[in-house]
Design a protein around this motif. Structure first.
Motif, PDB file in Angstrom:
ATOM      1  N   ALA A  96       2.898   8.558   2.608  1.00 23.75           N
ATOM      2  CA  ALA A  96       4.004   8.008   1.816  1.00 23.75           C
ATOM      3  C   ALA A  96       4.086   8.657   0.440  1.00 23.75           C
ATOM      4  CB  ALA A  96       3.862   6.490   1.678  1.00 23.75           C
ATOM      5  N   SER A  97       3.082   9.460   0.079  1.00 30.09           N
ATOM      6  CA  SER A  97       3.170  10.171  -1.202  1.00 30.09           C
ATOM      7  C   SER A  97       4.322  11.172  -1.186  1.00 30.09           C
ATOM      8  CB  SER A  97       1.847  10.880  -1.507  1.00 30.09           C
ATOM      9  OG  SER A  97       1.445  11.679  -0.420  1.00 30.09           O
ATOM     10  N   HIS A  98       4.837  11.495  -0.003  1.00 35.81           N
ATOM     11  CA  HIS A  98       6.049  12.324   0.091  1.00 35.81           C
ATOM     12  C   HIS A  98       7.278  11.472   0.380  1.00 35.81           C
ATOM     13  CE1 HIS A  98       3.800  15.938  -0.327  1.00 35.81           C
ATOM     14  NE2 HIS A  98       3.205  15.869   0.847  1.00 35.81           N
ATOM     15  N   GLY A  99       7.154  10.161   0.197  1.00 39.55           N
ATOM     16  CA  GLY A  99       8.301   9.280   0.448  1.00 39.55           C
ATOM     17  C   GLY A  99       8.039   8.381   1.643  1.00 39.55           C
ATOM     18  N   PHE A 100       8.725   7.228   1.648  1.00 39.72           N
ATOM     19  CA  PHE A 100       8.475   6.223   2.683  1.00 39.72           C
ATOM     20  C   PHE A 100       8.726   6.760   4.087  1.00 39.72           C
ATOM     21  CE2 PHE A 100       9.592   3.493  -1.018  1.00 39.72           C
ATOM     22  CZ  PHE A 100       8.411   2.793  -1.110  1.00 39.72           C
ATOM     23  N   ASN A 132       3.222   6.023  -2.979  1.00 38.32           N
ATOM     24  CA  ASN A 132       4.350   6.839  -3.391  1.00 38.32           C
ATOM     25  C   ASN A 132       4.086   7.545  -4.709  1.00 38.32           C
ATOM     26  OD1 ASN A 132       7.402   6.900  -2.226  1.00 38.32           O
ATOM     27  ND2 ASN A 132       6.137   5.354  -1.235  1.00 38.32           N
ATOM     28  N   ARG A 156       0.834  -1.204   0.000  1.00 43.20           N
ATOM     29  CA  ARG A 156       0.000   0.000   0.000  1.00 43.20           C
ATOM     30  C   ARG A 156       0.874   1.262   0.000  1.00 43.20           C
ATOM     31  NH1 ARG A 156      -4.639   0.887  -1.183  1.00 43.20           N
ATOM     32  NH2 ARG A 156      -5.999   2.457  -0.257  1.00 43.20           N
ATOM     33  N   GLU A 157       1.972   1.218   0.751  1.00 39.47           N
ATOM     34  CA  GLU A 157       2.865   2.380   0.774  1.00 39.47           C
ATOM     35  C   GLU A 157       3.528   2.586  -0.581  1.00 39.47           C
ATOM     36  OE1 GLU A 157       5.065   2.995   4.895  1.00 39.47           O
ATOM     37  OE2 GLU A 157       4.749   0.885   4.490  1.00 39.47           O
ATOM     38  N   VAL A 158       3.881   1.473  -1.242  1.00 38.15           N
ATOM     39  CA  VAL A 158       4.465   1.593  -2.579  1.00 38.15           C
ATOM     40  C   VAL A 158       3.466   2.296  -3.490  1.00 38.15           C
ATOM     41  CG1 VAL A 158       5.188   0.293  -4.625  1.00 38.15           C
ATOM     42  CG2 VAL A 158       5.985  -0.403  -2.353  1.00 38.15           C
ATOM     43  N   GLN A 165      -1.204   5.861   5.313  1.00 38.32           N
ATOM     44  CA  GLN A 165      -0.199   5.570   4.284  1.00 38.32           C
ATOM     45  C   GLN A 165      -0.138   6.626   3.190  1.00 38.32           C
ATOM     46  OE1 GLN A 165      -2.416   3.315   5.540  1.00 38.32           O
ATOM     47  NE2 GLN A 165      -1.774   1.232   5.083  1.00 38.32           N
ATOM     48  N   ALA A 166      -1.178   7.485   3.105  1.00 40.98           N
ATOM     49  CA  ALA A 166      -1.159   8.548   2.095  1.00 40.98           C
ATOM     50  C   ALA A 166       0.035   9.469   2.313  1.00 40.98           C
ATOM     51  CB  ALA A 166      -2.457   9.343   2.141  1.00 40.98           C
TER      52      ALA A 166
END
Lengths: 415, 415
Positions: free
Chosen positions: B393-397, A159, A154-156, B390-391
């Motif tokens: 993570a759109s700025h990176g893990f 991204n 989900r994290e992938v 987890q959204a």
């Protein structure tokens, strides 16, 4: 009795050791004759067979260290760059993940990948988007490897949600890259959440921390989804016991069953997730111990055993890494209900859906092959009776740990 | 910065210590100014207020040690025996568990039981069966206490399914006995299964085993349902962070966030079970630390926060032991989505059911009382937009651990 047993040599090419733990306590009890240890040793899995000479153009799918994977990614990108410069095109040759191209060698416990591939071209209009996603996921995995961290699928996806649009797209690309690298998904550092727990005669390192599973109270150690960070596995256990339910796990933990019968106890807390299955497989692979399953006497319990044993029905690229071969069904066997005088009031009537599931299972080749399993399942369906593990408490809270399991082990009463 | 902080004195009448852990490592980082520690200390719960003078005929419901409970059971049975011999009758006087008879004193975090009781007579035809079940459950609990073991409600039922007929019957009797003994259910050694995990700057003993939660790899320690076996709690953490999801827990664990911001991280892996809620409450009660909640920005995430904060909606005898007062909502706040530039593609459209749930929540007195929560929830419902943890993570893990949470803490951006 287990303090005098012969030490087993560890599997070759493994970092694990089966050595004497330093904090052992002698826990001999009078009511155990010790026959069980002979029984258990008879069903130890063989030491690994020699590798077969592989047919040509077949690749072994294997776990890769971060370093190895990093190297492979760099090799691939160098090749792609060279192709752009010399040929003016960029093609991914990705092994197909269909059943015909993936062969599981059960004897050697090897997954083989055939030479069927498909081409994904960056310059073709049809596959440009897939290629862009492939490059992006490759970049993300490269980052995970370089940083030595892990992420969920989900994290992938999150991204780059604008590119992937749906999580199913990034998921599929992740599996493509796993096939491209001939490695299981977790070697890419992409994992799924976990809910299992472990307790018993087991030590290992997890992300550098030393974990001693004999000192985890009653709750046990949460199984990490980052299975590749588990190293230096040590154990003097005689067997691995998979328990369907948390309640039984807690009873075994509270009574420190694993010290009387040196064992490793794992629960998936119901339907086991991927991490718990990988963990059990890793333990069996490294320690070469028999695995016994202890589930409810109903079709759902049987399904849980099957998920550990052969994975989900769809024989996919991914699930084949998760199967633990040759699990023994220890209990609760349908025939146990009479044998151990479980009162009628503690037995349950199967629902029509239960009976239907039971009948469908009987038709599965995997069940048909194991005649004793089929016989027990037939008995269940015929008597239309099921029972939970907790039904054993009808003989008292500790009947499970003090009578039922000891007797099962003493008489090798598993199938 | 946390290595120089003033040690806090432990709560009186508690076995716990807040002392310096021996294995501390200095983990100062340049990108943290240290403002967060002031912020966090401002929201520390007050040391426990002095006990009020209780009104007459009101009993404090409190945890009992096995020894205390054992004594109480023996006193009760002696009284019952005496009644048979002298009065020729056996009556249980059981406090009613209705809302009118159970008062929660929020200031002192005390549960009070009024003097309304009902009579269960062994000689009355109407209540003979209930009385027999009460005696039987009392006997089973007595066994658990004497053996110093624990059992689930289901196991209690299975000890005598012919008598109890339905599990709901034995469950109800168990709660009656808890009220009779003026104690929470877990003091009776009857527990429910658990799926939560903990990691961070926390040490405790569990069933005698020393657990160091700074050395639990990435998976963390499974929370035991036998909360009463947890003793000797020690911590140098500044706060407790409740995380809705396993994935975020793993990210925090892998980055050892708890060493940079001395904290204890707990996840219920979705909807928290009773044991996880009791565990958080026990930590807060013993350590007197602020509790921050980190959940998805959707009505379901808000509901999870509420379950920790006030228990389930039905204000029952049981749930009142589980509420952790004054949890701060750290994130993901609906206003965070713009503040942290979460791309549109990483935001999700609320379903009609989401919107309905959100609107219903806005009408709850608990939400209405917390004006800032209501404002954020209104924003969510108005924009019809939700987002998962987890959204980020759109700025990176690692945006979560390296930017989002540090900034939230530095600016006291919780409500």
């Amino acid at each position: 009795m287990w303090v005098t047993k012969m030490p087993r040599k560890s599997k070759s090419k493994s970092k694990s050791k089966k050595k004497k733990m330093s904090d052992d306590k002698k826990t001999l009890t009078d009511w155990i004759s010790g026959k069980w240890i002979e029984n258990i040793r008879k069903i130890r899995p063989p030491k690994k067979a020699k590798k077969l000479k592989l047919p040509e153009n077949v690749h072994v799918v294997q776990e890769l260290s971060a370093q190895e994977l990093h190297k492979k990614i760099h090799e691939l990108t160098r090749k792609l760059t060279k192709d752009i410069l010399t040929k003016g095109e960029v093609n991914f040759e990705i092994p197909t993940r269909s059943a015909g191209n993936v062969i599981y060698d059960e004897v050697n416990d090897l997954l083989l990948l055939g030479n069927k591939t498909f081409t994904r071209s960056l310059l073709s209009l049809r596959s440009a988007r897939e290629s862009a996603m492939t490059m992006r996921v490759l970049e993300l995995i490269h980052y995970l490897i370089e940083e030595n961290i892990h992420a969920t699928k989900r994290e992938v996806y999150y991204n780059d949600p604008a590119l992937f649009k749906e999580q199913s797209n990034s998921d599929s690309i992740i599996e493509d890259i796993a096939a491209l690298m001939a490695t299981p998904r977790d070697s890419l550092h992409v994992v799924a959440a976990a809910k299992g727990a472990v307790i018993g005669r087991l030590k290992f390192k997890e992300g550098g921390d030393e974990i001693d599973c004999t000192k985890q109270g009653t709750g046990g150690k949460s199984i990490t989804p980052f299975i590749d960070t588990i190293t230096d596995i040590e154990s003097d256990a005689e067997f691995i016991l998979i328990v369907e339910k948390d309640a039984a796990f807690l009873r075994l933990a509270e009574d420190r069953f694993y010290n009387k019968y040196p064992s490793i106890i794992v629960t998936g807390k119901g339907q086991p997730d991927i991490a718990t299955r990988m963990f059990v497989k890793k333990l069996q692979r490294e320690l070469r111990l028999p695995v016994l399953g202890f589930v409810d006497s109903d079709p759902y319990g049987m399904k849980i055993l099957l998920v550990y044993s052969i994975g989900s029905k769809r024989l996919s690229y991914e699930t084949m890494f998760l199967a633990t071969p040759d699990i023994k069904w220890l209990g609760v066997l349908p025939s146990d209900l009479d044998k151990y005088n479980i009162p009628k009031s503690a037995r349950l009537k199967m629902t029509p859906a239960d009976i239907k599931t039971g009948k469908l299972l009987l038709k599965e080749p995997f069940i048909a092959r194991r005649k004793k399993w089929a016989r027990e399942l037939s008995l269940m369906v015929q008597t239309k009776t099921k029972a939970e593990i907790q039904a054993l408490a009808s003989h008292g809270f500790r009947f499970l740990t003090q009578e039922y399991l000891p007797q099962k082990l003493e008489t090798a009463d598993w199938i």
